[in-house]
Scaffold this motif. Sequence first.
Motif, PDB file in Angstrom:
ATOM      1  N   VAL A  65       0.851  -1.192   0.000  1.00 53.94           N
ATOM      2  CA  VAL A  65       0.000   0.000   0.000  1.00 53.94           C
ATOM      3  C   VAL A  65       0.886   1.241   0.000  1.00 53.94           C
ATOM      4  O   VAL A  65       2.073   1.165   0.291  1.00 53.94           O
ATOM      5  N   SER A  66       0.271   2.382  -0.295  1.00 60.13           N
ATOM      6  CA  SER A  66       1.000   3.649  -0.223  1.00 60.13           C
ATOM      7  C   SER A  66       0.762   4.268   1.160  1.00 60.13           C
ATOM      8  O   SER A  66      -0.105   3.812   1.909  1.00 60.13           O
ATOM      9  N   PRO A  67       1.499   5.313   1.505  1.00 62.75           N
ATOM     10  CA  PRO A  67       1.272   5.979   2.801  1.00 62.75           C
ATOM     11  C   PRO A  67      -0.168   6.482   2.968  1.00 62.75           C
ATOM     12  O   PRO A  67      -0.681   6.534   4.081  1.00 62.75           O
ATOM     13  N   GLU A  68      -0.827   6.817   1.871  1.00 62.23           N
ATOM     14  CA  GLU A  68      -2.225   7.271   1.931  1.00 62.23           C
ATOM     15  C   GLU A  68      -3.132   6.180   2.514  1.00 62.23           C
ATOM     16  O   GLU A  68      -4.027   6.466   3.315  1.00 62.23           O
ATOM     17  N   GLN A  69      -2.893   4.919   2.133  1.00 64.48           N
ATOM     18  CA  GLN A  69      -3.714   3.827   2.658  1.00 64.48           C
ATOM     19  C   GLN A  69      -3.423   3.563   4.137  1.00 64.48           C
ATOM     20  O   GLN A  69      -4.327   3.203   4.887  1.00 64.48           O
ATOM     21  N   ILE A  70      -2.183   3.764   4.551  1.00 64.85           N
ATOM     22  CA  ILE A  70      -1.866   3.643   5.980  1.00 64.85           C
ATOM     23  C   ILE A  70      -2.629   4.717   6.747  1.00 64.85           C
ATOM     24  O   ILE A  70      -3.201   4.455   7.811  1.00 64.85           O
ATOM     25  N   GLU A  71      -2.670   5.926   6.194  1.00 63.47           N
ATOM     26  CA  GLU A  71      -3.440   6.998   6.830  1.00 63.47           C
ATOM     27  C   GLU A  71      -4.914   6.616   6.920  1.00 63.47           C
ATOM     28  O   GLU A  71      -5.559   6.839   7.962  1.00 63.47           O
ATOM     29  N   ASP A  72      -5.467   6.022   5.847  1.00 67.80           N
ATOM     30  CA  ASP A  72      -6.866   5.576   5.871  1.00 67.80           C
ATOM     31  C   ASP A  72      -7.111   4.612   7.028  1.00 67.80           C
ATOM     32  O   ASP A  72      -8.099   4.737   7.757  1.00 67.80           O
ATOM     33  N   LEU A  73      -6.201   3.660   7.210  1.00 62.93           N
ATOM     34  CA  LEU A  73      -6.378   2.679   8.288  1.00 62.93           C
ATOM     35  C   LEU A  73      -6.252   3.327   9.665  1.00 62.93           C
ATOM     36  O   LEU A  73      -7.004   3.001  10.581  1.00 62.93           O
ATOM     37  N   LEU A  74      -5.307   4.230   9.800  1.00 65.02           N
ATOM     38  CA  LEU A  74      -5.119   4.880  11.099  1.00 65.02           C
ATOM     39  C   LEU A  74      -6.265   5.823  11.443  1.00 65.02           C
ATOM     40  O   LEU A  74      -6.433   6.188  12.604  1.00 65.02           O
ATOM     41  N   ASN A  75      -7.069   6.211  10.456  1.00 61.86           N
ATOM     42  CA  ASN A  75      -8.231   7.060  10.699  1.00 61.86           C
ATOM     43  C   ASN A  75      -9.510   6.271  10.955  1.00 61.86           C
ATOM     44  O   ASN A  75     -10.561   6.868  11.184  1.00 61.86           O
ATOM     45  N   LEU A  76      -9.427   4.952  10.930  1.00 62.06           N
ATOM     46  CA  LEU A  76     -10.605   4.134  11.227  1.00 62.06           C
ATOM     47  C   LEU A  76     -10.978   4.297  12.697  1.00 62.06           C
ATOM     48  O   LEU A  76     -10.110   4.352  13.571  1.00 62.06           O
ATOM     49  N   THR A  77     -12.260   4.342  12.970  1.00 58.69           N
ATOM     50  CA  THR A  77     -12.739   4.493  14.344  1.00 58.69           C
ATOM     51  C   THR A  77     -12.212   3.370  15.226  1.00 58.69           C
ATOM     52  O   THR A  77     -11.808   3.598  16.363  1.00 58.69           O
ATOM     53  N   ALA A  78     -12.185   2.153  14.683  1.00 57.84           N
ATOM     54  CA  ALA A  78     -11.719   1.008  15.470  1.00 57.84           C
ATOM     55  C   ALA A  78     -10.261   1.177  15.873  1.00 57.84           C
ATOM     56  O   ALA A  78      -9.863   0.784  16.960  1.00 57.84           O
ATOM     57  N   VAL A  79      -9.467   1.787  15.021  1.00 59.42           N
ATOM     58  CA  VAL A  79      -8.051   1.967  15.307  1.00 59.42           C
ATOM     59  C   VAL A  79      -7.832   3.080  16.316  1.00 59.42           C
ATOM     60  O   VAL A  79      -6.965   2.988  17.184  1.00 59.42           O
ATOM     61  N   THR A  80      -8.615   4.140  16.235  1.00 61.51           N
ATOM     62  CA  THR A  80      -8.415   5.279  17.138  1.00 61.51           C
ATOM     63  C   THR A  80      -9.162   5.125  18.451  1.00 61.51           C
ATOM     64  O   THR A  80      -8.988   5.921  19.357  1.00 61.51           O
ATOM     65  N   GLY A 113      -5.303   7.780 -11.854  1.00 61.49           N
ATOM     66  CA  GLY A 113      -6.010   9.052 -11.922  1.00 61.49           C
ATOM     67  C   GLY A 113      -7.176   9.140 -10.954  1.00 61.49           C
ATOM     68  O   GLY A 113      -7.490  10.199 -10.446  1.00 61.49           O
ATOM     69  N   THR A 114      -7.834   8.010 -10.701  1.00 61.35           N
ATOM     70  CA  THR A 114      -8.945   8.004  -9.754  1.00 61.35           C
ATOM     71  C   THR A 114      -8.662   7.128  -8.541  1.00 61.35           C
ATOM     72  O   THR A 114      -9.266   7.303  -7.501  1.00 61.35           O
ATOM     73  N   SER A 115      -7.774   6.180  -8.693  1.00 53.09           N
ATOM     74  CA  SER A 115      -7.499   5.293  -7.567  1.00 53.09           C
ATOM     75  C   SER A 115      -6.069   4.771  -7.615  1.00 53.09           C
ATOM     76  O   SER A 115      -5.432   4.730  -8.662  1.00 53.09           O
ATOM     77  N   ARG A 116      -5.591   4.375  -6.439  1.00 57.75           N
ATOM     78  CA  ARG A 116      -4.281   3.759  -6.297  1.00 57.75           C
ATOM     79  C   ARG A 116      -4.500   2.253  -6.290  1.00 57.75           C
ATOM     80  O   ARG A 116      -5.373   1.745  -5.591  1.00 57.75           O
ATOM     81  N   LEU A 117      -3.734   1.523  -7.100  1.00 58.20           N
ATOM     82  CA  LEU A 117      -3.888   0.073  -7.178  1.00 58.20           C
ATOM     83  C   LEU A 117      -2.937  -0.594  -6.194  1.00 58.20           C
ATOM     84  O   LEU A 117      -1.718  -0.562  -6.362  1.00 58.20           O
ATOM     85  N   CYS A 118      -3.514  -1.184  -5.147  1.00 56.58           N
ATOM     86  CA  CYS A 118      -2.771  -1.900  -4.117  1.00 56.58           C
ATOM     87  C   CYS A 118      -2.941  -3.396  -4.368  1.00 56.58           C
ATOM     88  O   CYS A 118      -3.918  -3.811  -4.989  1.00 56.58           O
ATOM     89  N   TYR A 119      -2.028  -4.191  -3.855  1.00 56.46           N
ATOM     90  CA  TYR A 119      -2.089  -5.633  -4.104  1.00 56.46           C
ATOM     91  C   TYR A 119      -1.906  -6.413  -2.815  1.00 56.46           C
ATOM     92  O   TYR A 119      -1.029  -6.106  -2.000  1.00 56.46           O
ATOM     93  N   ALA A 120      -2.735  -7.443  -2.673  1.00 56.04           N
ATOM     94  CA  ALA A 120      -2.601  -8.404  -1.580  1.00 56.04           C
ATOM     95  C   ALA A 120      -2.282  -9.744  -2.232  1.00 56.04           C
ATOM     96  O   ALA A 120      -2.856 -10.080  -3.264  1.00 56.04           O
ATOM     97  N   TRP A 121      -1.357 -10.489  -1.654  1.00 55.31           N
ATOM     98  CA  TRP A 121      -1.004 -11.771  -2.254  1.00 55.31           C
ATOM     99  C   TRP A 121      -0.422 -12.713  -1.216  1.00 55.31           C
ATOM    100  O   TRP A 121       0.076 -12.293  -0.186  1.00 55.31           O
ATOM    101  N   ALA A 122      -0.524 -13.988  -1.544  1.00 57.43           N
ATOM    102  CA  ALA A 122       0.113 -15.013  -0.727  1.00 57.43           C
ATOM    103  C   ALA A 122       1.545 -15.156  -1.223  1.00 57.43           C
ATOM    104  O   ALA A 122       1.839 -14.903  -2.403  1.00 57.43           O
ATOM    105  N   GLN A 123       2.443 -15.555  -0.353  1.00 59.49           N
ATOM    106  CA  GLN A 123       3.863 -15.605  -0.680  1.00 59.49           C
ATOM    107  C   GLN A 123       4.148 -16.409  -1.943  1.00 59.49           C
ATOM    108  O   GLN A 123       5.029 -16.038  -2.712  1.00 59.49           O
ATOM    109  N   ASP A 124       3.414 -17.471  -2.194  1.00 57.85           N
ATOM    110  CA  ASP A 124       3.666 -18.279  -3.380  1.00 57.85           C
ATOM    111  C   ASP A 124       2.872 -17.818  -4.610  1.00 57.85           C
ATOM    112  O   ASP A 124       2.886 -18.459  -5.649  1.00 57.85           O
TER     113      ASP A 124
END
Length: 173
Positions: A65-80, A113-124
């Motif tokens: 993820v980019s730093p923007e997505q980390i900010e999104d997570l840290l702004n979640l009510t559950a996190v704060t 332009g409208t969204s950042r493409l993040c990726y989740a994957w399993a190690q293999d």
Amino acid sequence: MDDSIIAALGGTASTGKDGSTSTALPSAQKIVHGSAGLTQAKLVSAKKILDQGNVDPSIQRYIVVSPEQIEDLLNLTAVTSADFNTVKALVQGEVDTFCGFKFIVSNRLTDDGTSRLCYAWAQDGCMLAINKDVTARIEERADKSYATQVYYCASFGASRIQEESVVQIACNE
């Protein structure tokens, strides 16, 4: 190397016995941005997609993820919330592991332009092959008034190995 891995996660993979077939990441492996950044719901959806693809839960799972997505997570009510802020990583403003994913922060992710493409994957799910490891040399060149010349080379490539082991998450920024 990071650019090669990111391109392999979302790009077209060469498949088949001789690698002559091109395979794009299936739409079932993509989570649309829905006018939202990275949310807990998107992380849960990514986990669900990997689980439904029979990805072994004992294999390490990553998310880039980019730093923007980390900010999104840290702004979640559950996190704060006071119930959650005793977790050391969250108090320090870092997200290391959440929802079964180990987080990797990168500023090299594609922004369409409208969204950042993040990726989740399993190690293999994605592999990096190194043909020639990094070679670096720094020398003076007498023929160029003793200017410093930097030489750096490597040979490597990455590819998605299993389509079911990779999930693309579009995040609105």
